[in-house]
Design a protein around this motif. Structure first.
Motif, PDB file in Angstrom:
ATOM      1  N   ALA A  18       0.825  -1.210   0.000  1.00 34.63           N
ATOM      2  CA  ALA A  18       0.000   0.000   0.000  1.00 34.63           C
ATOM      3  C   ALA A  18       0.859   1.260   0.000  1.00 34.63           C
ATOM      4  N   THR A  19       1.930   1.258   0.801  1.00 34.97           N
ATOM      5  CA  THR A  19       2.832   2.409   0.844  1.00 34.97           C
ATOM      6  C   THR A  19       3.511   2.614  -0.501  1.00 34.97           C
ATOM      7  N   TYR A  20       3.953   1.529  -1.094  1.00 39.36           N
ATOM      8  CA  TYR A  20       4.603   1.618  -2.405  1.00 39.36           C
ATOM      9  C   TYR A  20       3.640   2.191  -3.435  1.00 39.36           C
ATOM     10  N   GLU A  21       2.434   1.658  -3.489  1.00 37.37           N
ATOM     11  CA  GLU A  21       1.467   2.102  -4.493  1.00 37.37           C
ATOM     12  C   GLU A  21       1.034   3.552  -4.267  1.00 37.37           C
ATOM     13  N   LYS A  22       1.080   4.005  -3.040  1.00 33.79           N
ATOM     14  CA  LYS A  22       0.663   5.372  -2.727  1.00 33.79           C
ATOM     15  C   LYS A  22       1.706   6.405  -3.125  1.00 33.79           C
ATOM     16  N   PHE A  23       2.997   6.072  -2.921  1.00 30.97           N
ATOM     17  CA  PHE A  23       4.038   7.081  -3.076  1.00 30.97           C
ATOM     18  C   PHE A  23       4.988   6.889  -4.263  1.00 30.97           C
ATOM     19  N   VAL A  24       5.068   5.686  -4.815  1.00 33.04           N
ATOM     20  CA  VAL A  24       6.101   5.401  -5.818  1.00 33.04           C
ATOM     21  C   VAL A  24       5.507   5.235  -7.212  1.00 33.04           C
ATOM     22  N   VAL A  25       6.142   5.884  -8.178  1.00 31.24           N
ATOM     23  CA  VAL A  25       5.779   5.735  -9.584  1.00 31.24           C
ATOM     24  C   VAL A  25       7.019   5.247 -10.332  1.00 31.24           C
ATOM     25  N   ALA A  26       6.913   4.099 -10.997  1.00 30.17           N
ATOM     26  CA  ALA A  26       8.026   3.542 -11.766  1.00 30.17           C
ATOM     27  C   ALA A  26       7.897   3.982 -13.222  1.00 30.17           C
ATOM     28  N   LYS A  27       9.011   4.509 -13.783  1.00 27.97           N
ATOM     29  CA  LYS A  27       8.982   4.963 -15.167  1.00 27.97           C
ATOM     30  C   LYS A  27      10.215   4.456 -15.908  1.00 27.97           C
ATOM     31  N   MET A  28      10.022   4.113 -17.173  1.00 32.05           N
ATOM     32  CA  MET A  28      11.115   3.652 -18.018  1.00 32.05           C
ATOM     33  C   MET A  28      11.892   4.842 -18.577  1.00 32.05           C
ATOM     34  N   ILE A  29      13.213   4.665 -18.694  1.00 38.91           N
ATOM     35  CA  ILE A  29      14.030   5.677 -19.346  1.00 38.91           C
ATOM     36  C   ILE A  29      14.974   5.011 -20.344  1.00 38.91           C
ATOM     37  N   ASP A  30      15.367   5.775 -21.350  1.00 35.81           N
ATOM     38  CA  ASP A  30      16.429   5.370 -22.253  1.00 35.81           C
ATOM     39  C   ASP A  30      17.730   5.878 -21.641  1.00 35.81           C
ATOM     40  N   LEU A  31      18.665   4.980 -21.370  1.00 36.06           N
ATOM     41  CA  LEU A  31      19.884   5.380 -20.663  1.00 36.06           C
ATOM     42  C   LEU A  31      20.782   6.277 -21.507  1.00 36.06           C
ATOM     43  N   ASP A  32      20.776   6.120 -22.819  1.00 33.11           N
ATOM     44  CA  ASP A  32      21.642   6.946 -23.664  1.00 33.11           C
ATOM     45  C   ASP A  32      21.207   8.404 -23.689  1.00 33.11           C
ATOM     46  N   THR A  33      19.895   8.632 -23.708  1.00 32.45           N
ATOM     47  CA  THR A  33      19.388  10.009 -23.775  1.00 32.45           C
ATOM     48  C   THR A  33      18.975  10.539 -22.407  1.00 32.45           C
TER      49      THR A  33
ATOM     50  N   LYS B 233      16.054  10.228 -21.241  1.00 34.35           N
ATOM     51  CA  LYS B 233      14.668  10.685 -21.354  1.00 34.35           C
ATOM     52  C   LYS B 233      13.696   9.550 -21.046  1.00 34.35           C
ATOM     53  N   PHE B 234      12.507   9.928 -20.594  1.00 33.91           N
ATOM     54  CA  PHE B 234      11.463   8.941 -20.330  1.00 33.91           C
ATOM     55  C   PHE B 234      10.987   8.342 -21.647  1.00 33.91           C
ATOM     56  N   ILE B 235      10.680   7.056 -21.615  1.00 32.93           N
ATOM     57  CA  ILE B 235      10.178   6.356 -22.792  1.00 32.93           C
ATOM     58  C   ILE B 235       8.962   5.529 -22.401  1.00 32.93           C
TER      59      ILE B 235
END
Length: 257
Positions: A66-81, A83-85
């Motif tokens: 519940a704590t994780y779902e409330k506060f954490v957002v996981a996002k993918m990034i391209d490591l070379d740039t 930037k979020f993908i």
């Protein structure tokens, strides 16, 4: 003679049947246990991320989720740039992608000793009660004494000030390199700075102990020189240009909000 052959045939047949039954039981058990293993792996990952963010509260499994779902957002990034993908962060497997030559590269300066680095990664944005991002969790991997060590760096939103460094998977020697899990050693990290005023990587592991006023120094692990060196090289790699450097440059000093 025929009696002996008949006995041998029965024995062989019995052994074959037992082997087939055992193999079937193992297969069924593996299939049925896989969802539980996957759930436990996810729970451990969420626990380590919350610890790196300073949000881990001892409690039930449901409390951690519940704590994780409330506060954490996981996002993918391209490591070379940096930037979020687009991508499914929940199903992303760094170890799998790192083994796939179509989804990874061989670093030009592999000081972390990882051999290959996945093209993408997941970053975890942690929001406070007001909905503002106040920390970012970055997964890391690098060689220790015996094998690769996996963990997380927790940084404040300036992407410089350390909240925590948490290792989750390693094969280091108990009482020596395994002291990366020691709460006393982990307590040395909060408030340290990864970069100097010129934004050069400055974090270092100091053999014999860092000075009290050294904002970039952390005590080395006693009797575990190679593990300590591995930690430092891992951090320098992942904070550098072949790691999260482009991401940090894009969003340094609160740019994520």
């Amino acid at each position: 003679m025929s009696s002996n052959k008949e006995t041998f045939g029965k024995t062989l047949g019995f052994v074959v049947v037992v082997c087939l039954v055992c193999a079937a039981l193992v297969s069924v058990s593996a299939v049925k246990l896989k969802p539980l293993q996957t759930a436990n792996k996810l729970l451990d990952q969420q626990t380590k991320i919350l610890e790196a963010a300073g949000l881990l509260e001892l409690g039930t499994k449901d409390g951690i989720v519940a704590t994780y779902e409330k506060f954490v957002v996981a996002k993918m990034i391209d490591l070379d740039t940096g930037k979020f993908i687009e991508g499914d962060a929940a199903s992303f497997d760094e170890r799998r992608d790192a083994r796939d030559v179509t989804k990874s590269i061989k670093p030009a300066n592999d000081i972390a000793g990882i051999n290959r680095r996945a093209n993408s990664s997941v970053v975890y944005l942690v929001r406070n009660g007001a909905g503002t991002i106040d920390s970012v969790i970055l997964p890391i991997v690098g060689s220790g004494l015996w094998d690769l060590m996996y963990g997380f760096i927790g940084l404040e939103v300036d992407l410089n000030t350390v909240k925590s460094v948490v290792y989750s998977d390693h094969k280091e020697t108990p009482g020596l390199g395994a002291e990366v899990l020691n709460p006393k050693w982990k307590a040395l990290w909060p408030g340290k700075k990864m970069f100097d005023q010129q934004n050069a990587i400055a974090i270092k592991i100091v053999k014999g102990g860092a000075k009290k006023d050294d904002i970039h120094g952390v005590d080395a692990l006693s009797g575990a020189t190679l593990t300590s060196v591995g930690v430092e090289k891992t951090l320098h790699f992942w904070l550098g240009e072949e790691g999260y450097g482009p991401f940090i440059n894009n969003f340094r000093d609160g740019g994520l909000n």
